[in-house]
Design a protein around this motif. Structure first.
Motif, PDB file in Angstrom:
ATOM      1  N   GLU A   1       0.813  -1.218   0.000  1.00  0.00           N
ATOM      2  CA  GLU A   1       0.000   0.000   0.000  1.00  0.00           C
ATOM      3  C   GLU A   1       0.848   1.270   0.000  1.00  0.00           C
ATOM      4  OE1 GLU A   1      -3.332  -0.006  -0.480  1.00  0.00           O
ATOM      5  OE2 GLU A   1      -2.919   2.128  -0.759  1.00  0.00           O
ATOM      6  N   GLY A   2       0.373   2.228  -0.761  1.00  0.00           N
ATOM      7  CA  GLY A   2       0.982   3.564  -0.730  1.00  0.00           C
ATOM      8  C   GLY A   2       2.189   3.726  -1.631  1.00  0.00           C
ATOM      9  N   LEU A   3       2.603   2.668  -2.297  1.00  0.00           N
ATOM     10  CA  LEU A   3       3.776   2.759  -3.169  1.00  0.00           C
ATOM     11  C   LEU A   3       3.310   2.911  -4.622  1.00  0.00           C
ATOM     12  CD1 LEU A   3       6.838   2.534  -3.704  1.00  0.00           C
ATOM     13  CD2 LEU A   3       6.532   0.059  -3.842  1.00  0.00           C
ATOM     14  N   THR A   4       3.665   4.042  -5.216  1.00  0.00           N
ATOM     15  CA  THR A   4       3.255   4.303  -6.595  1.00  0.00           C
ATOM     16  C   THR A   4       4.466   4.756  -7.395  1.00  0.00           C
ATOM     17  OG1 THR A   4       1.138   5.082  -5.726  1.00  0.00           O
ATOM     18  CG2 THR A   4       1.602   5.571  -8.033  1.00  0.00           C
ATOM     19  N   VAL A   5       4.671   4.114  -8.534  1.00  0.00           N
ATOM     20  CA  VAL A   5       5.769   4.499  -9.413  1.00  0.00           C
ATOM     21  C   VAL A   5       5.165   5.161 -10.644  1.00  0.00           C
ATOM     22  CG1 VAL A   5       7.728   3.659 -10.768  1.00  0.00           C
ATOM     23  CG2 VAL A   5       7.082   2.496  -8.643  1.00  0.00           C
ATOM     24  N   VAL A   6       5.664   6.336 -11.000  1.00  0.00           N
ATOM     25  CA  VAL A   6       5.227   6.975 -12.242  1.00  0.00           C
ATOM     26  C   VAL A   6       6.283   6.679 -13.299  1.00  0.00           C
ATOM     27  CG1 VAL A   6       4.503   9.118 -13.359  1.00  0.00           C
ATOM     28  CG2 VAL A   6       4.189   8.839 -10.896  1.00  0.00           C
ATOM     29  N   LEU A   7       5.819   6.139 -14.434  1.00  0.00           N
ATOM     30  CA  LEU A   7       6.737   5.768 -15.515  1.00  0.00           C
ATOM     31  C   LEU A   7       6.429   6.568 -16.765  1.00  0.00           C
ATOM     32  CD1 LEU A   7       6.758   1.894 -16.004  1.00  0.00           C
ATOM     33  CD2 LEU A   7       8.668   3.280 -15.233  1.00  0.00           C
ATOM     34  N   ASP A   8       7.453   6.858 -17.527  1.00  0.00           N
ATOM     35  CA  ASP A   8       7.243   7.352 -18.882  1.00  0.00           C
ATOM     36  C   ASP A   8       7.027   6.102 -19.737  1.00  0.00           C
ATOM     37  OD1 ASP A   8       7.849   7.968 -21.634  1.00  0.00           O
ATOM     38  OD2 ASP A   8       8.565   9.921 -20.912  1.00  0.00           O
ATOM     39  N   MET A   9       5.842   5.988 -20.349  1.00  0.00           N
ATOM     40  CA  MET A   9       5.521   4.731 -21.020  1.00  0.00           C
ATOM     41  C   MET A   9       6.341   4.539 -22.289  1.00  0.00           C
ATOM     42  SD  MET A   9       1.806   2.993 -21.668  1.00  0.00           S
ATOM     43  CE  MET A   9       0.922   4.438 -21.309  1.00  0.00           C
TER      44      MET A   9
ATOM     45  N   GLU B   1       8.982   9.138 -11.092  1.00  0.00           N
ATOM     46  CA  GLU B   1       8.758   9.487  -9.688  1.00  0.00           C
ATOM     47  C   GLU B   1       8.399   8.224  -8.913  1.00  0.00           C
ATOM     48  OE1 GLU B   1       6.069  12.930  -9.346  1.00  0.00           O
ATOM     49  OE2 GLU B   1       5.249  11.957  -7.550  1.00  0.00           O
ATOM     50  N   ILE B   2       8.873   8.163  -7.675  1.00  0.00           N
ATOM     51  CA  ILE B   2       8.448   7.074  -6.792  1.00  0.00           C
ATOM     52  C   ILE B   2       7.844   7.715  -5.553  1.00  0.00           C
ATOM     53  CG2 ILE B   2       9.173   5.104  -5.383  1.00  0.00           C
ATOM     54  CD1 ILE B   2      11.451   4.638  -7.340  1.00  0.00           C
ATOM     55  N   SER B   3       6.632   7.325  -5.240  1.00  0.00           N
ATOM     56  CA  SER B   3       5.983   7.865  -4.049  1.00  0.00           C
ATOM     57  C   SER B   3       5.698   6.697  -3.112  1.00  0.00           C
ATOM     58  CB  SER B   3       4.684   8.564  -4.470  1.00  0.00           C
ATOM     59  OG  SER B   3       3.956   8.920  -3.326  1.00  0.00           O
ATOM     60  N   ASP B   4       6.187   6.820  -1.886  1.00  0.00           N
ATOM     61  CA  ASP B   4       5.971   5.721  -0.936  1.00  0.00           C
ATOM     62  C   ASP B   4       5.403   6.282   0.354  1.00  0.00           C
ATOM     63  OD1 ASP B   4       5.924   3.433   0.477  1.00  0.00           O
ATOM     64  OD2 ASP B   4       8.092   3.126   0.561  1.00  0.00           O
ATOM     65  N   LYS B   5       4.091   6.217   0.482  1.00  0.00           N
ATOM     66  CA  LYS B   5       3.437   6.797   1.658  1.00  0.00           C
ATOM     67  C   LYS B   5       2.746   5.734   2.497  1.00  0.00           C
ATOM     68  CE  LYS B   5       3.150  11.319  -0.283  1.00  0.00           C
ATOM     69  NZ  LYS B   5       2.405  12.429  -0.792  1.00  0.00           N
ATOM     70  N   GLY B   6       3.186   4.492   2.344  1.00  0.00           N
ATOM     71  CA  GLY B   6       2.481   3.448   3.096  1.00  0.00           C
ATOM     72  C   GLY B   6       3.404   2.557   3.900  1.00  0.00           C
ATOM     73  N   ARG B   7       4.566   3.129   4.290  1.00  0.00           N
ATOM     74  CA  ARG B   7       5.575   2.280   4.946  1.00  0.00           C
ATOM     75  C   ARG B   7       5.055   1.592   6.200  1.00  0.00           C
ATOM     76  NH1 ARG B   7       8.605   6.762   3.606  1.00  0.00           N
ATOM     77  NH2 ARG B   7       9.959   6.425   1.815  1.00  0.00           N
ATOM     78  N   ASN B   8       4.113   2.227   6.884  1.00  0.00           N
ATOM     79  CA  ASN B   8       3.641   1.642   8.147  1.00  0.00           C
ATOM     80  C   ASN B   8       2.444   0.714   7.969  1.00  0.00           C
ATOM     81  OD1 ASN B   8       5.590   3.138   9.484  1.00  0.00           O
ATOM     82  ND2 ASN B   8       4.238   4.942   9.507  1.00  0.00           N
ATOM     83  N   ILE B   9       2.034   0.550   6.730  1.00  0.00           N
ATOM     84  CA  ILE B   9       0.847  -0.290   6.505  1.00  0.00           C
ATOM     85  C   ILE B   9       1.286  -1.710   6.184  1.00  0.00           C
ATOM     86  CG2 ILE B   9      -1.202  -0.616   5.051  1.00  0.00           C
ATOM     87  CD1 ILE B   9      -1.155   2.455   4.641  1.00  0.00           C
ATOM     88  N   PRO B  10       0.824  -2.668   6.966  1.00  0.00           N
ATOM     89  CA  PRO B  10       1.269  -4.046   6.734  1.00  0.00           C
ATOM     90  C   PRO B  10       0.704  -4.610   5.429  1.00  0.00           C
ATOM     91  CG  PRO B  10      -0.430  -3.992   8.437  1.00  0.00           C
ATOM     92  CD  PRO B  10      -0.127  -2.561   8.081  1.00  0.00           C
TER      93      PRO B  10
END
Ligand SMILES: [Cu+2]
Length: 720
Positions: free
Chosen positions: A234-242, A249-258
């Motif tokens: 959860e909370g990990l999203t990678v933005v890719l140029d297709m 971009e890498i967004s990781d906002k779920g480190r505490n979510i099991p």
């Protein structure tokens, strides 16, 4: 006759007898009517009753397929030819970076198709191509006979073409080439070999999503289950140029979510420890074979219906030239020129970082047909089904076969076509009932986690029912909660706690259908038959109020923008003003809406702008060959500047013209625990129903069932 000739004669006689036997046992069309007086025994009439393994759908190579109808899809041979024409064209031969996003038949003009009849030469076969070359989108037409390639001007629109399968698969692997991504995954305690990632279209929310083709990738753990969807990182999203496959971009906002547990998530039969047999085996037997024929792979003829059926990479299934035989006059009458799933809009209702962009357009972004998987005989479709393949082009233009993509079968669900019985009051001994047998055309698309089942069901009374079933696996969100007693504000979950650490996020499904109705010919009108309350004057009647049906003929497109209202109801008729019934009513079909969900999003919300074709449940537009895709030709990252809503705002005249009706079947989906780990199918449907189309009940004279006519499988035969 000398001995050599005798042997030759005997040999040919044997071959002819063998061919005759094979033909009779595999005959794909109804056998001639035979004497029905004897009880049919499946043991002698149906191969399926006498053998353990029923015949499997045959694998077809398609290498010798030929087009027979102007609307037949491009054959394998034609696709190969188109590819070689394109590869030798300067646009592609001078480029080292291109992909074919769509290669389909460029359908001849409607007038040409309507004038064509069986036996005529086919109009020139052309292919319509959407390609990306060096970062630019091109729309082209290829004349397959002459090899001429013509650019098509489709105007300036935002957005990109439907992703290719290669776009999707390569995007899921691309993040693994990024060291930061791999570190993030390992920090979450996931072994890279257990990683499953999904390509997620990211919609459009402004400048950030402009000028390049982007995709978001989110990942799951496959450790311990085939149902990795239930184990989100959860909370990990990678933005890719297709196009470059570079991580933007890498967004990781779920480190505490099991990561939710694997136990209890696997849905495969083989993975179940206990198995419950709730019912005895059930099947339909047709010892005399089916009552439909499919001529030249695409022309379906059943009962009083005839229609052209094909698969399409974007729409899934396309029904064309649906015509029905009038039992009174024997005339073959036009009902619908073309019907298909134009778009599926699925916005999720969670505004947070890893979820806000999930506002899928499954046809325009992913290809509803491309995502249609082979049907599972006996389970997706009953034993008596016939299967049809899809032949599509891959990103490199090479054709491939999607086997068993569509099935066609006759359905008898024990339903009643019509009935009446007399009560003892009249003293008349009447009990007349007619069973309802229908013909179903089915496809099922698996757009990643979600499964959509689309049925076109034809009834003998002229009704067409279009049904959409939702099943598959929810897109779920990881949470630190494992019980509702820990949640202070349940509405902030954005969904339902389905299992420990798993939230099923609320979302909508809108399936928009393109319905080019041609009732008794192309020129039709859209009539809202409004049911209005009338009040009586004093002394007029003991009644205070009653309902009147007020007919309003839509003059222009805006008159036909309909929001359904339970307390201001209408019937929605497509009529032919110049064709009347015996008693003078215009012949028509009515749309009977089914699903009742309407989008509640703000009209200025970017996803709703892109999905503005769901702002009304019904629209009617004048026929325009270029207006087929409700979300626009280029839906991916579109801004909503080429939608059905934009076209309809032109407010063109639609009275007594060739018109297209659009209907959106909607579902709100607040997930519940029964949807975990896989959803029992939820269905909704709408009808296209004859309304003063026939002079009287068209199935008045169909026979009831008689025991003597029905197949019987005796125990010995079944056990054989
Ligand atoms: Cu749903």
């Amino acid at each position: 006759m000398d001995s050599k000739n005798l042997i030759r004669f005997l040999f040919f006689t044997f071959i002819i007898a063998l061919l005759l036997l094979l033909t009779l046992t595999n005959i794909p069309y109804p056998l001639p009517l035979s004497d029905n007086s004897a009880l049919l025994d499946c043991a002698t009439n149906s191969r399926r009753c006498t053998i353990k393994q029923p015949p499997k759908p045959t694998t077809r190579l398609h290498t010798t397929d030929l087009p027979h109808h102007p609307l037949d899809p491009l054959t394998l041979t034609e696709l190969n030819k188109v590819r070689s024409i394109l590869l030798s064209h300067a646009l592609f031969s001078n480029s080292n970076s291109f992909a074919f996003h769509s290669i389909v038949l460029d359908e001849p003009d409607k007038t040409v198709v309507l004038e064509w009849s069986h036996g005529d030469a086919l109009p020139p076969r052309k292919a319509s191509i959407i390609a990306r070359v060096n970062g630019k989108t091109h729309v082209l037409t290829v004349d397959i006979t002459t090899g001429v390639v013509t650019p098509v001007d489709v105007g300036e629109h935002s957005g990109y073409p439907t992703m290719t399968i290669e776009d999707m698969t390569s995007s899921t692997w691309a993040p693994l080439g990024n060291a930061e991504f791999n570190r993030t995954i390992m920090a979450r305690g996931i072994d890279l070999k257990d990683l499953a990632c999904l390509p997620i279209s990211l919609g459009w929310f402004g400048k950030k999503e402009e000028n390049r083709r982007l995709i978001k990738v989110q990942c799951y753990s496959m450790d311990g289950t085939a149902n990795f969807y239930m184990r989100p990182i959860e909370g990990l999203t990678v933005v890719l140029d297709m196009d470059t496959k570079q991580v933007v971009e890498i967004s990781d906002k779920g480190r505490n979510i099991p990561i939710p547990k694997a136990a209890g998530t696997d849905y495969r039969f083989s993975a179940q420890n206990t198995k419950h047999n709730l019912v005895n085996p059930i099947s339909i037997e047709q010892p005399k074979g089916p009552s439909f024929v499919i001529e030249n792979e695409h022309l379906v003829k059943w009962a009083n219906w005839e229609f052209h059926l094909k698969s399409d990479p974007r729409a899934g299934v396309v029904i064309s030239r649906a015509r029905v035989k009038d039992p009174g006059t024997g005339e073959i009458r036009n009902v619908m020129y073309k019907g298909f799933t134009s778009e599926l809009f699925v916005p999720y209702m969670d505004p947070t970082d890893a979820w806000y962009f999930k506002t899928y357009m499954d046809a325009g972004e992913y290809g509803f047909g491309l995502q249609s998987m082979p049907l599972d005989p006996l389970n997706d479709c009953p034993r008596n089904a016939y299967y049809m393949d899809g032949v599509f082009a891959a990103g490199d233009g090479k054709p491939y076969v999607r086997e068993n993509m569509v099935c066609v079968y006759e359905s008898y669900a024990g339903d009643i076509g019509w009935r009446h019985s007399e009560s003892p009051i009249t003293g008349m001994e009447i009990r007349e009932v007619r069973p309802k047998v229908t013909l179903v055309v089915r496809m099922a698309a698996s757009v990643a986690n979600y499964d959509y089942i689309v049925d076109w069901e034809f009834q003998m009374d002229g009704l067409i029912r279009v049904k959409v079933g939702l099943s598959g696996i929810l897109m779920v969100k990881g949470t630190s909660y494992d019980n509702m007693n820990q949640v202070n504000q349940p509405e902030n979950l954005y969904g339902t706690l389905l299992s420990e650490n798993v939230v099923g996020v609320i979302h909508d499904h809108y399936i928009t259908f393109y319905l080019d109705m041609d009732v008794d010919g192309p020129d039709n009108s859209f009539v809202k038959v409004n049911l209005k309350r009338e009040t009586t004057s004093p002394e007029e009647s003991p009644r205070l109020s009653y309902l009147k049906a007020v007919r309003n003929v839509a003059k222009t497109e805006k008159d036909a923008q309909v929001k359904l209202k339970l307390y201001d109801p209408s019937e929605y008729h497509i009529v032919n003003p110049s064709k009347k019934t015996r008693v003078g009513n215009p012949t028509g079909y009515k749309l009977v809406p089914g699903g009742t969900a309407a989008s509640l999003l703000d009209l200025d919300d970017p996803p709703q702008k892109r999905g503005a074709f769901t702002n009304n449940q019904i629209w009617v537009t004048p026929y325009n060959k270029s207006e087929e895709w409700a979300g626009g030709l280029f839906t991916y990252q579109s801004h909503g500047d080429d939608t059905l809503a934009v076209w309809s705002e032109r407010d063109r005249a639609i009275e007594n013209k060739d018109i297209v009706m659009w209907y959106t079947l909607g579902f709100h989906h607040v997930p519940c625990q029964e949807d975990y780990p896989i959803m029992p199918t939820v269905s909704s449907s709408f009808d296209l129903k004859p309304v003063n189309f026939y002079d009287s009940n068209p199935i008045l004279n169909i026979p009831p069932h008689f025991e003597k006519d029905l197949p019987v499988c005796n125990a010995a035969a079944s056990a054989a």
